[in-house]
Design a protein around this motif. Structure first.
Motif, short mmCIF file in Angstrom:
data_model
loop_
_atom_site.label_atom_id
_atom_site.label_comp_id
_atom_site.label_asym_id
_atom_site.label_seq_id
_atom_site.Cartn_x
_atom_site.Cartn_y
_atom_site.Cartn_z
N ASP A 227 0.83 -1.20 0.00
CA ASP A 227 0.00 0.00 0.00
C ASP A 227 0.87 1.26 0.00
O ASP A 227 2.09 1.20 0.01
N LYS A 228 0.22 2.43 0.01
CA LYS A 228 0.93 3.71 -0.07
C LYS A 228 1.86 3.94 1.11
O LYS A 228 2.84 4.67 1.01
N LYS A 229 1.54 3.35 2.24
CA LYS A 229 2.36 3.51 3.44
C LYS A 229 3.53 2.53 3.49
O LYS A 229 4.32 2.54 4.41
N GLY A 230 3.60 1.65 2.52
CA GLY A 230 4.69 0.66 2.47
C GLY A 230 4.38 -0.64 3.18
O GLY A 230 5.24 -1.50 3.31
N ASN A 231 3.13 -0.80 3.63
CA ASN A 231 2.72 -2.04 4.28
C ASN A 231 2.49 -3.11 3.22
O ASN A 231 1.79 -2.88 2.23
N LYS A 232 3.04 -4.28 3.46
CA LYS A 232 2.92 -5.38 2.49
C LYS A 232 1.78 -6.31 2.86
O LYS A 232 1.60 -6.64 4.02
#
Length: 165
Positions: free
Chosen positions: A110-115
């Motif tokens: 996602d945009k926050k870097g969460n996979k």
């Protein structure tokens, strides 16, 4: 290292990955009640279900078949693999080596870097069953089945080391 698909498995040649390395039999995926009934009658007609793991230089493919018909094929690209864990075991009779393989695949970020991750579990055995799950009788193909499984394990071990680095 590119291998050749044994003649007994020519019916899945169209589904094998590019730069083919190896082929093994994996545990069948779980099915619902109605699919199980369908499988029962198909088995009576000689068309049993069998699932394969085919490894290429850049991907792992799960190929589900019934007789010589391909039911489904899914791919796990090498570049999306987050981790690989391999554990060796034997069947209860001690005759066949089984490899327990766990692969974690990155589905999205996602945009926050969460996979978003997806885990895959494979119980890998040598591909000693050919079309319609009849046992392979040719000595050369039996040897090739064990060599092919070994090539898969070696390749996935190298991938695992590269991912950890």
């Amino acid at each position: 290292m590119c291998a050749q698909l044994a003649q007994s498995f020519s019916f899945i040649a169209s589904e094998t990955p590019a730069e083919f390395i190896g082929l093994g039999v994996i545990q069948l995926p779980t099915r619902n009640f109605f699919q199980s009934i369908s499988d029962f009658f198909a088995e009576k007609s000689g068309k049993q279900r069998i699932s394969f793991m085919a490894v290429g230089a850049h991907e792992i493919k799960k190929i589900h078949t019934q007789g010589s018909n391909i039911l489904q094929s899914t791919s796990i690209p090498k570049k999306l693999i987050e981790s690989i864990s391999i554990r060796e075991d034997k069947t209860s009779d001690g005759l066949v080596a089984i490899s327990h393989i766990e692969i974690v695949e990155c589905i999205s970020v996602d945009k926050k870097g969460n996979k978003k991750l997806k885990s895959h579990y494979f119980k890998l055995m040598p591909a000693l069953l050919g079309e319609n799950t009849s046992p392979i009788q040719n000595v050369a193909e039996i040897t090739a089945a064990y060599t092919s499984k070994k090539a898969i394990i070696e390749t996935l071990s190298v991938w695992s080391t590269a991912i950890e680095a």
